[in-house]
Design a protein around this motif. Structure first.
Motif, mmCIF file in Angstrom:
data_model
loop_
_atom_site.group_PDB
_atom_site.id
_atom_site.type_symbol
_atom_site.label_atom_id
_atom_site.label_comp_id
_atom_site.label_asym_id
_atom_site.label_seq_id
_atom_site.Cartn_x
_atom_site.Cartn_y
_atom_site.Cartn_z
ATOM 1 N N TYR A 1 0.834 -1.204 0.000
ATOM 2 C CA TYR A 1 0.000 0.000 0.000
ATOM 3 C C TYR A 1 0.869 1.255 0.000
ATOM 4 O O TYR A 1 0.637 2.204 -0.758
ATOM 5 N N GLU B 1 -6.682 6.642 1.530
ATOM 6 C CA GLU B 1 -6.229 5.472 0.774
ATOM 7 C C GLU B 1 -6.368 4.190 1.595
ATOM 8 O O GLU B 1 -6.762 3.152 1.068
ATOM 9 N N MET B 2 -6.082 4.271 2.893
ATOM 10 C CA MET B 2 -6.142 3.090 3.745
ATOM 11 C C MET B 2 -7.576 2.687 4.095
ATOM 12 O O MET B 2 -7.787 1.726 4.832
ATOM 13 N N LYS C 1 -9.970 -1.434 1.616
ATOM 14 C CA LYS C 1 -9.088 -2.230 2.476
ATOM 15 C C LYS C 1 -9.911 -2.968 3.528
ATOM 16 O O LYS C 1 -10.868 -2.415 4.088
#
Length: 448
Positions: free
Chosen positions: A165, A180-181, A185
């Protein structure tokens, strides 16, 4: 709950400005206006005053930008939001940070960006401890891959996934790593990376930014008989003339004639798509002048409902759009009263808009009753001096925003003035003792 907010190089805020919600140990009145989290007492309210163009609404913009950037990216409107008091600020970093509590833990999350370029330069998340120390959870710098703190220890599989990632994200300067995380996810319970999910959802689900004209009203409350009974009892205390609120079913034709055609056709397309997919649906359609609940059940039956108001001595009921702007505003604010989930933060611009001063005071007293003991906060901007009363708020809950000699906004608390508990602070404020009021220049009118 929010502990502290800091902002730099954003709109009228040039150098770093801070709003703190940590209570003063010297103030002993209104102890129920603070919530103890471990050994820290956090305030439940902040009333922020200031002259027009002093920078109050820029505080709301700060929260709006913060939440929007977490959810997606730096919004387009923010490109011109660097502080324009200095030439170098256009290319300088703007800094944003919020310290907050989550599940009895303390965090500091923030980022810096060059707003004119809409580029993220830094991002960080720390866990804070009562002894003044901290633990880095993650950090990133421009052009470098994000990295975890030394004490965040992952097993080999989770470490491999994180490294992938982080490596993929290395050149990304338009999106926050926190975003983004949370993009597809999946985290197992017990994962050492759960803080990414928890912090992200706290900002999205627990922080509400409400501007003048922001329609709130959650129609779900009106389906519940107990809630509807509470709403009817509440509205009668505000002396609006409304004696009863009812939910009534209307036809599709009535809906079509109540909203713009473009919106009606879009709603119908959405309904047809949902029905075609065999899904049930229920939603609220809300504008300044109308509110409708639209539902499709498992049998593809369409139901459209709206609310009606009965006034004392009136023969006919009234529609939502027929009520005054103040009454419609009040119904939005009632949503805040009824939302008694824990750990909610409301940031409201111009809370008193369209409301009589006494009605605003009455609303705040009821809000405090409904939310007594809950870990909720109400941070609001206002011009309403009549509620600047130590019988209603603590000194450390009253804040001022003022422009300095360099035209930059600064924010400070009434507590710094150390006023007596019996001081009529409304009068002192309007006389200019605390600043943050308009300063007029003389204008001479002549026929020439």
């Amino acid at each position: 709950m929010i502990i502290r907010v800091s902002v730099e190089n954003f709109k009228s805020f040039d150098s770093n400005a801070e709003l703190t919600m940590i209570s003063s140990a010297k103030i002993q009145d209104h102890k129920n206006h603070r919530i103890g989290v471990k050994s820290t007492n956090i305030l439940k309210h902040a009333a922020i005053y200031g002259a027009n163009a002093a920078g109050k609404s820029n505080i709301v913009d700060f929260f709006d930008l913060f939440k929007s950037t977490i959810e997606k990216d730096i919004p387009i409107w923010a490109a011109e939001c660097y502080c324009k008091n200095k030439e170098e600020n256009k290319t300088a970093k703007s800094n944003f940070e919020i310290q907050f509590t989550l599940a009895d833990k303390f965090y500091a999350y923030g980022f810096s960006a060059v707003l004119n370029e809409r580029k993220i330069k830094n991002e960080w998340l720390y866990e804070l401890f009562q002894d003044g120390t901290s633990r880095r959870l993650f950090e990133r710098e421009a052009g470098k891959r994000p990295f975890l703190g030394e004490k965040v220890r992952l097993d080999s599989d989770e470490r491999k996934r994180f490294d992938v990632y982080a490596e993929d994200f290395e050149s990304n300067d338009t999106t926050l790593f926190l975003n983004e995380m949370n993009r597809g996810k999946k985290y197992q319970e017990g994962s050492k990376l759960l803080f990414f999910r928890d912090v992200y959802h706290w900002f999205l689900d627990n922080l509400y930014v409400i501007r003048p004209g922001t329609p709130l009203m959650d129609f779900e409350y009106y389906y519940d008989e107990d809630f509807l009974d509470i709403i009817n009892k509440l509205i009668q205390t505000f002396d609006t003339g409304i004696s009863e609120v009812t939910v009534q079913e209307i036809t599709l034709e009535e809906l079509e004639h109540s909203i713009p055609q473009s919106i009606f056709h879009r709603v119908m397309r959405d309904i047809q798509e949902k029905v075609g997919e065999g899904e049930k649906m229920q939603g609220t359609l809300r504008s300044q002048n109308s509110i409708f609940s639209i539902a499709v059940d498992e049998n593809k039956e369409l139901s459209i409902k709206t609310i009606r108001f009965h006034h004392r001595e009136s023969f006919y009921d009234f529609q939502f759009g027929e009520e005054s702007d103040g009454t419609r505003r009040l119904f939005d604010l009632i949503d805040i009263l009824l939302n008694v989930r824990n750990d909610i933060v409301y940031v409201v611009d111009e809370l008193e808009r369209s409301l009589h001063p006494k009605l605003t005071e009455h609303y705040l007293k009821i809000y405090m009753q409904f939310h007594d003991g809950l870990r909720n906060q109400l941070i609001f901007m206002t011009h309403e001096a009549s509620i600047m009363d130590q019988s209603l708020f603590r000194r450390d809950e009253i804040w001022f925003v003022e422009r300095d000699e360099h035209n930059s906004s600064k924010i400070y608390s009434l507590d710094r003035f150390k006023e007596r508990y019996d001081k009529k602070i409304e009068k002192a404020y309007l006389e200019g003792r605390y600043g943050a009021i308009p300063v007029f220049s003389e204008f001479k009118y002549g026929e020439e």
